[in-house]
Design a protein around this motif. Structure first.
Motif, PDB file in Angstrom:
ATOM      1  N   GLU A 199       0.831  -1.212   0.000  1.00  0.00           N
ATOM      2  CA  GLU A 199       0.000   0.000   0.000  1.00  0.00           C
ATOM      3  C   GLU A 199       0.862   1.257   0.000  1.00  0.00           C
ATOM      4  OE1 GLU A 199      -2.485  -0.707   3.400  1.00  0.00           O
ATOM      5  OE2 GLU A 199      -3.799  -2.072   2.283  1.00  0.00           O
ATOM      6  N   LEU A 249       2.534   1.915  -3.463  1.00  0.00           N
ATOM      7  CA  LEU A 249       1.626   2.368  -4.516  1.00  0.00           C
ATOM      8  C   LEU A 249       1.028   3.745  -4.241  1.00  0.00           C
ATOM      9  CD1 LEU A 249      -0.211  -0.969  -5.343  1.00  0.00           C
ATOM     10  CD2 LEU A 249       1.930  -0.051  -6.281  1.00  0.00           C
ATOM     11  N   ILE A 287      -2.781   6.903  -8.914  1.00  0.00           N
ATOM     12  CA  ILE A 287      -3.471   5.917  -8.091  1.00  0.00           C
ATOM     13  C   ILE A 287      -4.273   6.644  -7.022  1.00  0.00           C
ATOM     14  CG2 ILE A 287      -3.183   4.011  -6.475  1.00  0.00           C
ATOM     15  CD1 ILE A 287      -0.703   3.191  -8.092  1.00  0.00           C
ATOM     16  N   VAL A 309      -5.906   2.060  -2.991  1.00  0.00           N
ATOM     17  CA  VAL A 309      -5.429   0.683  -3.048  1.00  0.00           C
ATOM     18  C   VAL A 309      -6.404  -0.129  -2.208  1.00  0.00           C
ATOM     19  CG1 VAL A 309      -3.493  -0.858  -2.556  1.00  0.00           C
ATOM     20  CG2 VAL A 309      -3.052   1.518  -3.231  1.00  0.00           C
ATOM     21  N   VAL A 355      -6.558  -1.698  -7.544  1.00  0.00           N
ATOM     22  CA  VAL A 355      -6.105  -0.316  -7.432  1.00  0.00           C
ATOM     23  C   VAL A 355      -7.066   0.546  -8.231  1.00  0.00           C
ATOM     24  CG1 VAL A 355      -4.223   1.269  -7.976  1.00  0.00           C
ATOM     25  CG2 VAL A 355      -3.697  -1.035  -7.212  1.00  0.00           C
ATOM     26  N   THR A 390      -7.472   3.840 -10.185  1.00  0.00           N
ATOM     27  CA  THR A 390      -6.638   4.858 -10.821  1.00  0.00           C
ATOM     28  C   THR A 390      -7.530   5.934 -11.416  1.00  0.00           C
ATOM     29  OG1 THR A 390      -6.590   3.953 -13.075  1.00  0.00           O
ATOM     30  CG2 THR A 390      -5.050   2.997 -11.476  1.00  0.00           C
TER      31      THR A 390
END
Length: 149
Positions: free
Chosen positions: A99, A102, A108, A111, A130, A132
């Motif tokens: 986590e 990312l 992003i 998560v 995820v 985005t």
């Protein structure tokens, strides 16, 4: 026309800062662990596929190891090798490391549902999703933390 907001000079700048350029990245062959080339040039992908390529690499690059990358890039999954933690604690830490790795990407937004487990050979198996700016991406695969670079 008069702008009646409290901070009229600041708010338009905030709105502009949220607009990101189209994400572009090199296409990555996850099975082979190498970039994809065509006619001697790397294949460039855009949007969600570019974010997915970035995710694949970010989870496999050891954070703080290479001068090429900023300290925000990569993961700390390698730090779990050799630790005398319980299996449950290793899985929880692996999930947190994923986590955190990312969360630095501005493309992003969230998560979700990250699941981690270690197989008999010591590979970390990751599954999750995820969100985005281009929509949801399913992530999954294995990471051999002992071979991460």
């Amino acid at each position: 026309m008069c702008n009646m907001t409290i901070f009229p000079m600041i708010q338009p700048q905030i709105a502009e800062a949220r607009q990101l350029p189209l994400c572009r990245d090199v296409l990555w062959d996850a099975a082979k662990g190498i970039p994809v080339f065509q006619a001697g040039e790397p294949v460039i992908v855009q949007g969600a596929q570019a974010v997915a390529s970035w995710i694949w690499r970010a989870l496999r690059v050891c954070r703080y190891r290479h001068e090429l990358y900023t300290w925000d890039y990569g993961s700390e999954l390698e730090g779990l090798i050799g630790q005398a933690y319980t299996a449950a604690l290793k899985q929880a830490e692996a999930r947190r490391y994923v986590e955190e790795a990312l969360a630095v990407n501005p493309y992003i937004q969230a998560v979700r549902q990250i699941q981690t487990e270690f197989d008999e050979e010591g590979r970390l198996l990751i599954r999750g999703a995820v969100d985005t700016v281009y929509g949801p991406i399913e992530i999954g695969g294995d990471i051999d933390a002992s071979a991460a670079g």
